[in-house]
Write an enzyme that holds these catalytic residues in place. Structure first.
Site, PDB file in Angstrom:
ATOM      1  N   ILE A 145       9.978  31.353  -5.374  1.00 41.62           N
ATOM      2  CA  ILE A 145      10.112  31.429  -3.912  1.00 41.62           C
ATOM      3  C   ILE A 145      11.340  30.683  -3.398  1.00 41.62           C
ATOM      4  O   ILE A 145      11.520  30.542  -2.199  1.00 41.62           O
ATOM      5  CB  ILE A 145       8.836  30.949  -3.184  1.00 41.62           C
ATOM      6  CG1 ILE A 145       8.531  29.487  -3.487  1.00 41.62           C
ATOM      7  CG2 ILE A 145       7.667  31.834  -3.500  1.00 41.62           C
ATOM      8  CD1 ILE A 145       7.429  28.900  -2.632  1.00 41.62           C
ATOM      9  N   LEU A 190      14.071  27.611  -2.653  1.00 39.59           N
ATOM     10  CA  LEU A 190      13.989  26.220  -2.186  1.00 39.59           C
ATOM     11  C   LEU A 190      13.566  26.213  -0.717  1.00 39.59           C
ATOM     12  O   LEU A 190      14.327  25.866   0.174  1.00 39.59           O
ATOM     13  CB  LEU A 190      15.344  25.532  -2.383  1.00 39.59           C
ATOM     14  CG  LEU A 190      15.363  24.016  -2.413  1.00 39.59           C
ATOM     15  CD1 LEU A 190      14.364  23.463  -3.427  1.00 39.59           C
ATOM     16  CD2 LEU A 190      16.748  23.504  -2.745  1.00 39.59           C
ATOM     17  N   HIS A 191      12.337  26.674  -0.477  1.00 39.54           N
ATOM     18  CA  HIS A 191      11.785  26.776   0.863  1.00 39.54           C
ATOM     19  C   HIS A 191      10.495  25.977   0.940  1.00 39.54           C
ATOM     20  O   HIS A 191       9.823  25.778  -0.065  1.00 39.54           O
ATOM     21  CB  HIS A 191      11.501  28.233   1.216  1.00 39.54           C
ATOM     22  CG  HIS A 191      12.702  29.110   1.090  1.00 39.54           C
ATOM     23  ND1 HIS A 191      13.702  29.122   2.026  1.00 39.54           N
ATOM     24  CD2 HIS A 191      13.084  29.965   0.124  1.00 39.54           C
ATOM     25  CE1 HIS A 191      14.647  29.970   1.648  1.00 39.54           C
ATOM     26  NE2 HIS A 191      14.295  30.499   0.482  1.00 39.54           N
ATOM     27  N   ALA A 192      10.127  25.538   2.126  1.00 43.82           N
ATOM     28  CA  ALA A 192       8.849  24.886   2.416  1.00 43.82           C
ATOM     29  C   ALA A 192       8.451  23.837   1.376  1.00 43.82           C
ATOM     30  O   ALA A 192       9.126  22.823   1.246  1.00 43.82           O
ATOM     31  CB  ALA A 192       7.760  25.928   2.611  1.00 43.82           C
ATOM     32  N   PRO A 248       8.573  23.692  -2.016  1.00 38.78           N
ATOM     33  CA  PRO A 248       9.576  23.318  -3.015  1.00 38.78           C
ATOM     34  C   PRO A 248      10.671  22.418  -2.429  1.00 38.78           C
ATOM     35  O   PRO A 248      11.113  21.481  -3.084  1.00 38.78           O
ATOM     36  CB  PRO A 248      10.153  24.654  -3.479  1.00 38.78           C
ATOM     37  CG  PRO A 248       9.081  25.641  -3.200  1.00 38.78           C
ATOM     38  CD  PRO A 248       8.403  25.150  -1.957  1.00 38.78           C
TER      39      PRO A 248
END
Length: 105
Positions: free
Chosen positions: A28, A30-32, A34
């Site tokens: 996914i 490097l969002h939210a 992570p």
């Protein structure tokens, strides 16, 4: 890769900064969550740490800054650190991006 950059109070003062390219392996990106793990890891070091994607540069210790990169799986980020623990910082962040993030989220 070590990059020599000139800056500081004296024009003759040189400091080495460590930099390396790392591919985002997490499915996914490097969002939210992570990104939060990445910030937490970066904040555990004293060095100043930057993350670059293309022509965008972000403070690795700022969630909003890192999220603004919109880093996706397969994209290559340039990590740069400057400080006493710069090599250890980049080693840990590289390991996180390549291996540990997929097991954390």
């Amino acid at each position: 890769t070590n990059l020599a950059k000139k800056y500081g109070d004296s024009p003759n003062e040189e400091r080495n900064m460590t930099s390396r390219n790392v591919e985002v392996k997490n499915s996914i990106g490097l969002h939210a969550s992570p990104a939060a793990f990445f910030i937490n890891e970066a904040c555990s070091f004293k060095s100043t740490i930057w993350v670059e994607k293309g022509d965008r540069k972000a403070n690795a210790k700022s969630l909003m800054s890192v999220l603004s990169l919109c880093a996706r799986q397969g994209e290559v980020l340039t990590l740069t650190a400057d400080g006493a623990d710069e090599v250890a910082a980049l080693d840990a962040l590289e390991d996180l991006l390549l291996h540990r993030l997929s097991t954390l989220v």
